[in-house]
Design a protein around this motif. Structure first.
Motif, short mmCIF file in Angstrom:
data_model
loop_
_atom_site.label_atom_id
_atom_site.label_comp_id
_atom_site.label_asym_id
_atom_site.label_seq_id
_atom_site.Cartn_x
_atom_site.Cartn_y
_atom_site.Cartn_z
N ARG A 145 4.31 39.01 7.51
CA ARG A 145 4.77 38.71 8.87
C ARG A 145 6.01 39.50 9.26
O ARG A 145 6.86 39.77 8.44
N ASN A 169 2.08 38.23 12.57
CA ASN A 169 1.40 38.77 11.41
C ASN A 169 1.14 40.26 11.59
O ASN A 169 1.00 40.75 12.71
N ILE A 211 7.86 28.53 13.97
CA ILE A 211 8.14 27.40 13.09
C ILE A 211 9.64 27.32 12.88
O ILE A 211 10.29 28.31 12.58
N SER A 245 3.37 33.05 15.17
CA SER A 245 3.70 31.68 14.77
C SER A 245 5.11 31.36 15.21
O SER A 245 5.94 32.26 15.34
N GLU A 272 6.00 23.62 17.63
CA GLU A 272 5.69 24.60 16.60
C GLU A 272 4.20 24.93 16.58
O GLU A 272 3.37 24.11 16.93
N TYR A 273 3.89 26.14 16.15
CA TYR A 273 2.48 26.50 15.97
C TYR A 273 2.35 27.52 14.88
O TYR A 273 3.27 28.29 14.61
N LEU A 274 1.18 27.52 14.25
CA LEU A 274 0.91 28.46 13.16
C LEU A 274 -0.25 29.35 13.57
O LEU A 274 -1.30 28.86 13.96
#
Ligand code: GTP
Ligand code: MG
Lengths: 600, 313
Positions: B231, B212, B205, B203, B193-195
């Motif tokens: 988003r 975004n 998740i 992102s 996962e990454y933000l």
């Protein structure tokens, strides 16, 4: 009753405005509301609308109050103009007493004008000549009237000039129909019912629906009927007329045209051209029906996914109900698995059937290159008809070979006589005659091998005559010829579905062309692909496709994973259009596109 | 490029609020033109501990053709400044397959890069994205693109050269000195996962990938108004899609994927679920397997799409 009915077809060369005239006739008689109206209303199939041509005959019933103050029932049948669909025309004509012959005011008489009007004359129909598109700047009404009188024998003064587009002359046409087309022959009391099936199609809810022309007696809803071809009986679930929407009626009488549904699920039980009678007081003899048409072009049709074979069979059966002119029988190919060898009336017919199978039945298909039927006489004296190049016997067993020839009639302005003759010469033609239709138009007749005119002849003819030439042809029989079989090999293996028969003088040229074409359309693979053409064991052409060296997404990080995956998905979709043959993936269109050689 | 003050403002709350591990990797991407010693030192103070430089080439002709503003000297100077500032961890991006590039051109770029001793190198095949000026000049026939065979040769011989010089090849387009794999990039290839913060950042998740809002103004307005990022959902993945994603990303690494890990994370053994596909691919010599891992073969690197698309759901 009878004296108020008029049955007629609209016939013409392609694009002369039959369907547009049908629009105006429906509009004038109020069959359609303004809101329902759209151009070429009767061209209902998506394919017809996309191509702008009529493919299927289409009956409509019109109610017309004539100038004499009386109400008439007019049964109109719109027909296609393309030569491949002339069987639709002949069946339509057999259900009528009259024909509207439409001629384009700027094009004049063309090849199918004559072919179709001769068919109508053979059936003794009343012919009403109509010159359409008089609104065009290039309209030559007077000149065309003269030609129609001279060539077809229609009195000049009886020909009606109209513009279907602008709605001019429509009432004159309707009046002519009422006054000149004879009513259907009088029915005799108590005679057995007979109805001719002139078309049918399969409806997934109601089963087979037939278009019928009642020839004698009367047919009612709920009665028991019998198919004369196989004696099977059914109860009439619904009868009606197409006005143009399906409108149920209680009965149809001699002379009337309408549709019939009897819950017939087995498509083999209902045959176009068959006669329907009743189980009580049946007719003793069927109506003459139709001459069976003989398909002239054959090709293999295979499901891309071998598991779809049975589905394809069902689709072919149902579609053949709506098109009695194509035939099919199972065959198999080493390269392609199980499929069907199908016969058609021409290449457009083939294309249409394939498209309809894909659209109406959701099939994913592969078509092999079309071929004609050759006659091979073996050294032991027996004769073989070869529809599929794979069944070509070994050279040692062949004594000689014959191929089908046609008599082609080409109409063109005299300036192009030279161009047409040169083309026919290139296509192995023999000159028969040339006649003047008018001072500046001629009809040239040639004897030509059917194979030569199937593929690119018409395109070449059009381009060399700036679009002015029109072509009609009829098969005249088999003649001796020097033919040979050429095999195509991929990585050393013969791909049976790509073999073809060709005249010996053209074998090199064609083999080289096909091999080069395949090199272009087969994408690079994981292995090198060698494409060869061979006559027996002799290689006559060779090309190779180098192995794929690169298929990589160099950069793939968080921000664009979604986009990169879309690329992969596209690639996966592309694979679905490929057929795996040995270790080579061949695009499904390769098999048919080998034809489009000379156009390049 | 952000001013060092802005970087500081950006990182300060993160460093303060999140308890970052001592091994944290904070990379700044930059063009050689935009960095000098002073700036690097300031950025270092703000928390940046790794730089990634878009060097692309050390030849003026190639840089111009790629539409880059910097000159070869700028790259040398920037790397020199990194050394002076004591930044040991940095990456150089290089591009090969530039029109008219010869093998010697490419080799000389590689040599110059290696001389600068970067612990990490990304070597990308030129991708003329449709619509870009480069793609247009190629279409017009102004430049001659390299053929597939040459691109392939540059790729494999280039990798060979880098390996001879002590670099480990760990992803299709990435090499590094031992211990210098990019921790950030590995997150993508390990399907973790990454933000993403900021306008148009992506992102991932749970099972959802989002992006975004593209416009900076609109993004800021929404964050200031509601405290949330506006988003767009790019993908919502079911289990099959998640597994496929992890395989496709994981196989980009030369180490491949671990069967045990897949069983643990997704409850499936890749060998079971993709038995037929894997068999075909082994036969084509594109992947290899043992009891524990599935890997792309060297031959497979440059043909990896042939492997990947087969795993799509
Ligand atoms: N200018 C002009 N164009 C017309 C007229 N009638 C038909 N057309 C045009 O001619 C073209 C062919 O018309 P259709 O009615 O489809 O011809 P068709 O004879 O039914 O053609 P097929 O069924 O394919 O043989 C269309 O583009 C029509 O709009 C007319 O009176 N004037
Ligand atoms: Mg029509």
């Amino acid at each position: 009753m009878q004296e108020k009915i008029r049955n007629f077809s609209i016939i013409a060369h392609i694009d002369h405005g039959k369907s547009t005239l049908a629009d105006r006739l429906m509009q004038f008689t109020g069959a359609l509301t303004e809101r329902e109206m759209r151009d070429q209303y009767l061209d209902k199939m998506d394919l017809e609308r996309e191509k702008g041509i009529t493919i299927k005959l289409q009956p409509v019933r019109l109610n017309y109050k004539a100038r004499d103050g009386r109400d008439y029932i007019l049964n109109l049948i719109d027909t296609p103009g393309h030569v491949d669909f002339s069987y639709e025309v002949s069946r339509s004509l057999a259900a009528c007493e009259g024909a509207l012959l439409v001629v384009d005011a700027s094009q004049g008489i063309e090849a199918q004008t004559l072919a179709n009007v001769y068919m109508a004359m053979d059936l003794n129909l009343e012919i009403i000549g109509v010159i359409n598109k008089i609104d065009l700047p290039g309209a030559e009404v007077q000149k065309i009237k003269e030609v129609m009188e001279n060539v077809i024998g229609l009195p000049e003064e009886e020909i009606i000039p109209i513009s279907a587009k602008l709605g001019q002359g429509i009432e004159e046409v309707l009046e002519a129909i009422v006054q000149r087309v004879p009513p259907p022959p009088l029915a005799e009391k108590g005679e057995p019912m007979q109805a001719l099936i002139f078309d049918s199609y399969f409806d997934s809810y109601r089963g087979a629906i037939s278009y019928i022309r009642v020839v004698a007696g009367e047919i009612k809803k709920g009665e028991m009927i019998k198919m004369m071809a196989n004696g099977k009986s059914y109860e009439v679930a619904e009868i009606g007329v197409l006005s143009p929407h399906m409108t149920p009626v209680e009965s149809l009488q001699a002379g009337e045209v309408g549709y019939l549904a009897a819950g017939i699920k087995n498509v083999a039980d209902i045959k176009v051209g068959d006669t329907i009678t009743k189980t009580i007081n049946p007719a003793l003899k069927p109506l003459p029906g139709y001459k069976e048409v003989k398909p002239v072009v054959f090709c293999g049709i295979y499901p891309l996914d071998n598991n779809d074979f049975e589905r394809l069979r069902e689709a072919l059966e149902k579609l053949s109900l709506n098109d009695a002119s194509f035939v099919f029988e199972p065959e198999n190919s080493v390269a392609l698995g199980f499929g069907f060898r199908c016969g058609f009336l021409g290449l457009l017919h083939l294309e249409i059937i394939r498209e309809r199978l894909e659209r109406e039945y959701g099939m994913n298909l592969l078509t092999t290159a079309p071929s004609v039927v050759f006659k091979v006489v073996l050294t032991n004296g027996t004769e073989m008809m070869v529809q599929n190049p794979n069944l070509w016997p070994a050279t040692a067993k062949i004594d000689h070979v014959l191929e089908p020839y046609v008599k082609a009639s080409i109409m063109v302005p005299e300036d192009f006589i030279g161009a047409v003759m040169q083309l026919c010469q290139e296509k192995r033609g023999d000159f028969i005659t040339m006649e003047y239709l008018s001072t500046d138009r001629v009809i040239i007749k040639y004897r030509l091998p059917l194979v030569e005119i199937l593929y690119d002849f018409f395109d070449a003819l059009k381009s060399r005559t700036r679009g002015y030439a029109s072509l009609d042809y009829e098969i005249i029989g088999y003649f001796r010829s020097e033919l040979m079989k050429v095999d195509i090999l991929l990585n050393g293996e013969i791909i049976d579905a790509l073999s073809f028969i060709v005249h010996s003088e053209k074998s090199y040229h064609r083999a080289r062309g096909i091999v080069a074409k395949l090199r272009k359309i087969i994408p690079r693979q994981m292995y090198e692909v060698v494409i060869q053409a061979a006559v027996g064991s002799r290689i006559i052409a060779r090309e190779s496709i180098k192995a794929m060296r690169k298929d990589v997404i160099a950069k793939c990080y968080g921000g664009d994973i979604t986009r990169k995956k879309k690329l992969l998905e596209k690639q996966k979709e592309g694979k679905k259009k490929m057929k795996q043959i040995g270790n080579v993936e061949v695009p499904r269109d390769a098999f048919i596109s080998v034809l489009e050689l000379d156009n390049e | 490029m952000l001013h060092e003050r802005q970087v500081e403002a950006l990182l300060e709350p993160i460093i303060k609020e999140c308890s970052l591990s001592p091994q944290v990797e904070i990379t700044m991407e930059a063009n050689p033109l935009n960095l000098d010693l002073q700036k690097i030192e300031a950025l270092k103070l703000a928390g940046i501990n790794r730089f990634s430089l878009g060097v692309q080439s050390f030849q003026l002709r190639e840089l111009e053709l790629l539409g880059r503003m910097h000159k070869p000297e700028d790259a040398f100077a920037t790397v020199e400044a990194l050394h002076q500032a004591g930044i040991r961890n940095f990456n150089l991006d290089l591009i090969y397959g530039i029109p008219n590039q010869s093998w010697l051109d490419w080799l000389s770029n590689l040599k110059k890069a290696v001389d600068l001793a970067p612990p990490h190198l990304s070597v990308y095949l030129l991708q003329a994205e449709p619509g870009t000026p480069l793609a247009q000049s190629l279409d017009r026939g102004q430049y001659l693109a390299l053929c597939e065979d040459e691109e392939e040769r540059f790729y494999y011989q280039g990798l060979e050269f880098l390996q001879e010089n002590g670099y480990e090849h760990y992803e299709i387009s990435n090499v590094c000195r031992q211990g210098y794999q990019s921790r950030h990039n590995l997150i993508y290839w390990d399907a973790e996962e990454y933000l993403g913060l900021g306008a148009s950042a992506v992102s991932f998740i749970g099972n959802i990938r989002t992006r975004n809002q593209n416009s900076l103004e609109a993004y800021l307005a929404e964050v200031l108004r509601s405290g949330h990022m506006d988003r767009e959902i790019l993908e919502v993945m079911d289990h099959r899609a998640l597994v496929a994603d992890a395989i496709i990303m994981g196989l980009r690494k030369t180490g491949g994927i671990s069967r045990e890990l897949f069983v643990k994370r997704y409850g499936v053994d890749v060998m079971d679920q993709y038995g037929a596909v894997i068999k075909d691919l082994i036969q084509m010599n594109l992947i290899t397997t043992d009891n524990h891992r599935i890997k792309i073969t060297a031959k497979g690197y440059f043909l990896s799409n042939q492997v990947f698309y087969r795993f799509l759901p």
